[in-house]
Enzyme design. Structure first.
Site, short mmCIF file in Angstrom:
data_model
loop_
_atom_site.label_atom_id
_atom_site.label_comp_id
_atom_site.label_asym_id
_atom_site.label_seq_id
_atom_site.Cartn_x
_atom_site.Cartn_y
_atom_site.Cartn_z
N SER A 345 16.32 -45.66 9.31
CA SER A 345 16.53 -44.45 8.64
C SER A 345 16.65 -44.60 7.22
CB SER A 345 17.54 -43.82 9.37
OG SER A 345 17.64 -42.33 9.12
N ASP A 459 13.16 -41.07 14.50
CA ASP A 459 14.08 -41.93 13.75
C ASP A 459 14.62 -43.19 14.50
OD1 ASP A 459 16.54 -42.83 12.26
OD2 ASP A 459 17.05 -40.66 11.83
#
Length: 582
Positions: A345, A459
């Protein structure tokens, strides 16, 4: 077995952790109970799950210890066993099956002490079992901490063609290895015509032996046979025009699962876009590559080969990830070099800046421009797939990192996405950098996923928010992990089970009484991954957890505050530990 060979083997036993406590007559008794056995390169000594029926001492060659596949396509090389080390004592002591698979990386000679002989040794010399137990426990703790049993000590430098300066590269690499042990460079002029005993003596006396394949095919074949690891040298200014000349180096299985490293030589000191992809395509399966421009790159390679490299791992955590910028600045000021970097991320984005070799000012300003000035989540849309289009985020990533591929980064780098199609964490080490950063940051519900070749990527924090396991598997010696995963990131100060009128919801949100939808989605995407976070944190030799409770997950305005917290915390934590260790 003649007397000279018996004396050499007795001297070898004296150097082992298990048998060095014995006196000379006892070692003679051990030798009498042992048999000398050859093991061809690529052959299996024993497999995980086999009964523990013997203890082995490696006399010559090298063995690889492999962890069971556990869902992977092949077993993972956990360490290299070198002459003078024992294998299998733990299974004999505990009377349990083998836990690893051990294979010959090259032709080997071993001493085999069967279970009956070992038990007889225990009865006659109880101190031997204590020594064996200590050696077994040391190995067990090393494995639990993620350390390899040993590192490759004999390295074959194999050039693609005669135009590569393999001799000069060998000399420079030998010099770079000196902090970790003396290195002997053996080229064709020195090694041709020597017998096996001569090579064994050099490998015994030097921590590292570099076999330079600068001669005819027979010498090159000898270098291949003697090597624990293969270093494949290529000129990055050219492209491959034929297959790699050594068939046994083209694939992992053909190389008997010995470590392989592709070394790309940049004589003028400039990285060439596309060079890594072109050369990696010449091999049947992926292999790590290293860009060699100057002595700094060579020193980094030496640390990797010696098992002394440092890998830096960044977790995700929204705006709290700005603390990573401060951590990087502090590490540089403390003189802690980074040899590999990766993350998930926002941690993947900061890690990419490190892999690009951005200095502190560049890293700070580009991240400020992208996240504070750029408003990456401002392109709201009808929430059929996500709350935002994702185009603005993609544009800012392309603007920051350009068209470069991951393979062209100066430092070894990876980022992690959640492959929602296969339900697994996917590690990206090649391909467009901006694309896989966009995937790694695709917060479910907030940013649309990346759709690529039939796969859906979101993600990486959904599955693996602190990928220390990925970094450890690369064989680095030390992992520094920065965890800003926001265990305390979501709070509410009101009690309710259903939403009131929209105006009241808006007032409560503005007063900080309830979290907003974006923060809820971001936090929800991280929760599942945190169930395994304790194990991943334990893989880090240095775990940094900056105190970021005052920074919200989407509080972009606290950019500089998060940077400062990460910087001061790292200086205080690592500065204090370095003072205590000194």
């Amino acid at each position: 077995m003649d007397s000279a060979q018996r004396n050499r083997l007795s001297a070898l036993l004296e150097r082992t952790a298990v048998f060095r406590v014995l006196d000379a007559p006892a070692r003679e008794a051990v030798l009498a109970a042992c048999t000398l056995m050859p093991l061809a390169g690529g052959a299996t000594l024993f497999a995980a799950g086999d009964p523990s029926d013997a203890l082995y001492v490696l006399v010559a060659g090298s063995l690889g210890a492999f962890d069971p596949a556990r869902g992977a396509t092949r077993d993972r090389l956990a360490g290299v066993i070198v002459p003078g080390e024992t294998i299998g004592e733990l299974g004999l002591i505990t009377d349990r099956p083998r836990t690893t698979t051990v294979r010959a990386l090259r032709d080997c000679t071993l001493l085999r002490l069967p279970r009956d002989g070992f038990m007889g040794l225990v009865d006659a010399h109880p101190q031997a079992i204590l020594a064996a137990a200590r050696a077994a426990v040391e190995h067990l703790f090393e494995r639990r901490e993620g350390e390899a049993l040993s590192v490759p000590r004999t390295l074959a430098l194999l050039p693609y063609d005669a135009g590569t300066d393999v001799r000069g590269c060998g000399e420079r690499l030998g010099h770079a290895l000196l902090p970790y042990g003396d290195a002997l460079v053996i080229d064709a002029a020195l090694g041709r015509g020597r017998d096996a005993a001569w090579f064994s003596e050099r490998e015994r006396d030097y921590p590292f032996v570099l076999y330079v394949a600068d001669g005819a095919s027979d010498w090159r074949e000898l270098c291949l046979r003697q090597a624990d690891a293969l270093l494949l040298l290529a000129d990055a200014t050219t492209a491959p025009t034929k297959a790699w000349p050594d068939p046994h180096a083209r694939a992992n299985i053909g190389a008997r699962q010995r470590p392989r490293h592709l070394l790309l030589l940049h004589a003028d000191g400039h990285l060439r876009a596309g060079a890594a992809a072109a050369w990696r395509a010449a091999f049947a399966d992926p292999l790590p590559h290293h860009h060699l421009r100057d002595r700094h790159d060579l020193n980094r390679l030496a640390r990797q080969l010696a098992g002394r490299a440092t890998g830096l791992v960044f977790s995700g955590g929204g705006a709290r990830g700005f603390a990573h910028i401060g951590v990087v600045r502090a590490l540089r000021e403390l003189g802690i070099g980074i040899d590999a970097v990766g993350g998930t991320s926002i941690g993947a984005i900061i890690a990419a800046g490190v892999a690009c070799e951005w200095d502190d000012a560049t890293l700070l300003e580009r991240c400020r421009h992208a996240f504070v000035d750029g408003h990456p989540l401002a392109d709201w849309t009808l929430p059929l797939v996500a709350l935002s289009h994702g185009r603005r985020t993609a544009h800012l990533l392309r603007e920051a990192f350009g068209a470069r591929d991951i393979e062209d980064l100066a430092l070894p780098y990876f980022c992690v996405s959640a492959n929602l199609t296969d339900g697994r964490a996917e590690v990206h080490r090649e391909g467009p950098l901006w694309l896989w950063l966009r995937a790694s940051t695709a917060i479910p519900g907030l940013l649309p996923p990346v759709l690529h070749r039939g796969q859906v990527h979101a993600d990486g924090a959904v599955i693996n928010n602190l990928p220390t396991d990925v970094m450890r598997a690369q064989g680095v010696g030390e992992v520094i992990a920065v965890d800003i995963s926001a265990d305390d990131a979501l709070h509410a100060t009101i009690e309710e089970y259903a939403l009131p009128a929209p105006a009241q919801v808006w007032r409560q949100h503005r007063r900080g009484e309830r979290p907003g939808i974006a923060a809820i989605l971001l936090r929800a995407g991280m929760v599942n991954a945190e169930a395994a976070s304790a194990d991943r944190r334990a893989l880090a030799m240095q775990l940094l957890t900056p105190p970021l409770g005052e920074v919200g997950l989407l509080d972009w305005r606290r950019f500089q505050r998060a940077v400062d917290i990460g910087y001061r915390y790292t200086l205080e934590t690592l500065g204090r530990s370095r003072t205590l260790s000194g």
